[in-house]
Design an enzyme around this catalytic site. Structure first.
Site, PDB file in Angstrom:
ATOM      1  N   SER A 196       0.766   7.009   3.079  1.00  0.00           N
ATOM      2  CA  SER A 196       1.889   7.086   2.146  1.00  0.00           C
ATOM      3  C   SER A 196       1.869   8.456   1.484  1.00  0.00           C
ATOM      4  O   SER A 196       0.814   9.101   1.403  1.00  0.00           O
ATOM      5  CB  SER A 196       1.765   5.988   1.075  1.00  0.00           C
ATOM      6  OG  SER A 196       2.669   6.216   0.016  1.00  0.00           O
ATOM      7  N   TYR A 209      -3.241   1.416  -5.341  1.00  0.00           N
ATOM      8  CA  TYR A 209      -2.565   1.725  -4.074  1.00  0.00           C
ATOM      9  C   TYR A 209      -2.824   3.176  -3.657  1.00  0.00           C
ATOM     10  O   TYR A 209      -3.193   3.443  -2.514  1.00  0.00           O
ATOM     11  CB  TYR A 209      -1.071   1.466  -4.209  1.00  0.00           C
ATOM     12  CG  TYR A 209      -0.277   1.727  -2.946  1.00  0.00           C
ATOM     13  CD1 TYR A 209      -0.376   0.862  -1.860  1.00  0.00           C
ATOM     14  CD2 TYR A 209       0.565   2.832  -2.838  1.00  0.00           C
ATOM     15  CE1 TYR A 209       0.348   1.081  -0.700  1.00  0.00           C
ATOM     16  CE2 TYR A 209       1.295   3.063  -1.683  1.00  0.00           C
ATOM     17  CZ  TYR A 209       1.184   2.193  -0.617  1.00  0.00           C
ATOM     18  OH  TYR A 209       1.898   2.422   0.540  1.00  0.00           O
TER      19      TYR A 209
END
Length: 324
Positions: A196, A209
């Site tokens: 990501s 995350y």
């Protein structure tokens, strides 16, 4: 006499403009003559690379929805034997049916379903053995499965951090390690990590995350160097926001489901668009790729070259968020 001088001056200026135009035209023609063959070569090279995907065994985690489902469609359309992996067997059945009905003319093997939970490390090796027993090999592993997080550091329980790290990092690493011996033995293979943008720049209220994706980035870089002599490619793909259920299924600080679609997620790229970009990157064996709008790319640039400005911007973002 005066008007004659003006006429001569105008004529000289016109001649200069004409010469400039001719020189620019020549430069443009030369540029086109040079760039056009290169563009054609790149297009042909990409098409050959995509054609080489035909018949490859592609294992995709998180294939029951979102980006994983879109990747399944893209690889299946390229003639790959797709292995669909996720926790929800019913959703995997749906994806398998959609693949076969939507692309009934594609000449390839029917998709294979292997339910697995990335958090269940003990059974990942056995699941991988099942795949190889059926397919004979794994050519490409797409590590796509994962879970997100919404919550500040202070209010996030440590077991939430551990759960997210278990799925996004340790589960991914365990599955990668399970497939590597066979790839090394055959001296070929491709490991793909769907990371990501937040693995490159950490955002407020995304600590768990971002940390898990930071870890995936580092693991991928180390692995790439170690298996280079084994003819094994490693790609780390860093997408920005995608229109999926990632934020809906994200864990809050207490471990509950966030259950909301972020505005940034709503306005993100479609899974189909990102999947097409990823398949091209895999076909070309790119080592890394960022798929995002300009703003995250600017943030990545600032984090690297002007960190103080980046830290200031993130502090402002955190303050604004905490005021809501």
């Amino acid at each position: 006499m005066f008007f004659h001088m003006i006429e001569l001056t105008l004529q000289n200026r016109m001649n200069e403009v004409k010469k400039l135009y001719e020189s620019l035209s020549l430069i443009g023609s030369l540029s086109l003559a040079i760039s056009l063959p290169w563009i054609i070569y790149k297009a042909l090279h990409l098409q050959r690379s995509l054609n080489n995907l035909f018949g490859k065994v592609v294992v995709i985690t998180g294939a029951s929805s979102g980006l994983g489902e879109a990747l399944a469609h893209e690889f299946y359309m390229k003639g790959c034997q797709v292995v669909l992996c996720a926790r929800r067997r019913q959703e995997l059945d749906r994806v398998r049916t959609d693949l076969m009905h939507s692309h009934s003319t594609v000449q390839t093997h029917p998709p294979i379903i292997i339910p697995l939970d990335l958090a269940d490390l003990d059974n990942l090796v056995e699941n991988l053995k099942k795949i190889i027993t059926v397919t004979g090999k794994v050519d490409i592993l797409i590590n796509n499965g994962g879970v997100s997080h919404r919550g500040n550091v202070l209010s996030t329980n440590i077991d939430v951090d551990m759960k997210i790290m278990m799925v996004n990092y340790f589960g991914t690493v365990a599955l990668t390690k399970a497939v590597l011996p066979d790839m090394v033995k055959r001296n070929e293979g491709h490991i793909v990590f769907i990371s990501s943008v937040q693995g490159l720049i950490a955002l407020p209220e995304r600590s768990a995350y971002s940390a898990s994706k930071h870890a995936v980035q580092a693991f991928g870089d180390s692995l790439r160097a170690e298996v280079a002599d084994n003819n094994i490619s490693v790609s780390v793909i860093s997408p920005g926001y995608i229109q999926t259920n990632l934020s809906l299924n994200a864990l809050t600080g207490s471990g509950d489901s966030y259950g909301q679609m972020d505005d940034s997620t709503k306005s993100g790229y479609t899974p189909e668009y990102v999947a097409k970009k990823i398949v091209k990157a895999v076909a070309q064996k790119k080592k890394e790729m960022i798929i995002s709008s300009m703003l995250p790319k600017i943030a990545i640039f600032l984090r690297k070259y002007l960190p103080s400005l980046y830290f200031f911007a993130m502090a402002r973002r955190a303050k604004k968020s905490s005021l809501k």
